[in-house]
Design a protein around this motif. Structure first.
Motif, mmCIF file in Angstrom:
data_model
loop_
_atom_site.group_PDB
_atom_site.id
_atom_site.type_symbol
_atom_site.label_atom_id
_atom_site.label_comp_id
_atom_site.label_asym_id
_atom_site.label_seq_id
_atom_site.Cartn_x
_atom_site.Cartn_y
_atom_site.Cartn_z
ATOM 1 N N SER A 7 0.870 -1.169 0.000
ATOM 2 C CA SER A 7 0.000 0.000 0.000
ATOM 3 C C SER A 7 0.908 1.219 0.000
ATOM 4 N N SER A 26 -4.037 7.555 3.243
ATOM 5 C CA SER A 26 -5.146 8.139 3.998
ATOM 6 C C SER A 26 -5.089 9.662 4.047
ATOM 7 N N LYS A 59 -4.509 3.086 -3.516
ATOM 8 C CA LYS A 59 -3.843 2.535 -2.330
ATOM 9 C C LYS A 59 -4.801 2.511 -1.142
ATOM 10 N N ILE A 94 -6.085 -0.809 1.059
ATOM 11 C CA ILE A 94 -6.166 -0.937 2.520
ATOM 12 C C ILE A 94 -7.539 -1.480 2.920
ATOM 13 N N THR A 116 -7.812 -5.102 1.965
ATOM 14 C CA THR A 116 -7.061 -5.909 2.934
ATOM 15 C C THR A 116 -7.935 -6.233 4.143
ATOM 16 N N ALA A 146 -1.478 -5.573 4.830
ATOM 17 C CA ALA A 146 -0.859 -4.696 3.833
ATOM 18 C C ALA A 146 0.373 -4.046 4.453
ATOM 19 N N ALA A 161 2.753 -0.485 4.145
ATOM 20 C CA ALA A 161 2.709 0.883 3.633
ATOM 21 C C ALA A 161 4.070 1.523 3.880
ATOM 22 N N THR A 187 -2.650 -2.690 8.294
ATOM 23 C CA THR A 187 -1.735 -2.028 7.373
ATOM 24 C C THR A 187 -0.516 -1.652 8.194
#
Length: 150
Positions: free
Chosen positions: A31, A36, A49, A53, A56, A71, A73, A127
């Motif tokens: 990710s 976010s 991406k 998330i 996932t 995931a 990141a 994540t």
């Protein structure tokens, strides 16, 4: 990270009871740290991406009897693909990251190795941010303040 690290097993011939007691497969998907956060001129990559998330989390629930799904990141990592992000500004970037350096491929590889290992047997739907504290904000501002008040 443009690749997905996954270990999968074929469960089609097993019954639900057999699956519940069998060893789970593991999956770690790439990710992005800023998935976010709104980023100028990055609508499609950031949205995709963020969707990864959510996927996932959804797959972790739906496949929880058979697969642990997580995931990763990563922040800025010293790779050829990310070279434009760090090559000409590595020192400024390092000073802005809490741990004072950009990531190395081994940092990401170690995190993936953990997620697919038995040590992470109770981790799913997460994540895993690997960014040296980059998402926390500009560390240089905090260091300057700390030195001024020391």
């Amino acid at each position: 990270m443009g690749r997905t690290a996954a270990i999968t097993t074929d469960f089609e011939s097993e019954t639900k009871d057999q699956r519940a007691g069998s060893q789970q497969a593991r999956c770690a998907s790439p990710s992005r740290v800023r998935a976010s956060v709104a980023t100028p001129c990055r609508c499609l990559p950031t949205a995709s991406k963020a969707a990864l998330i959510h996927l996932t989390e959804q797959l972790a629930l739906e496949l929880s009897l058979w697969v642990r799904v997580n995931a990763i990141a990563p922040g800025v990592v010293r790779t050829k693909l990310a070279e434009a992000l760090w090559k000409d500004q590595e020192s400024q970037l390092n000073s802005a990251i809490a741990l004072s350096r950009i990531g190395e491929p081994e940092d990401v590889g170690s995190a993936i190795a953990f997620l697919v290992s038995d040590a992470a047997s109770w981790v799913t739907g997460e994540t895993f941010v690997i960014d040296g504290g980059q998402r926390l904000g500009d560390a240089e501002l905090f260091r300057t303040e700390a030195i001024a008040h020391a």
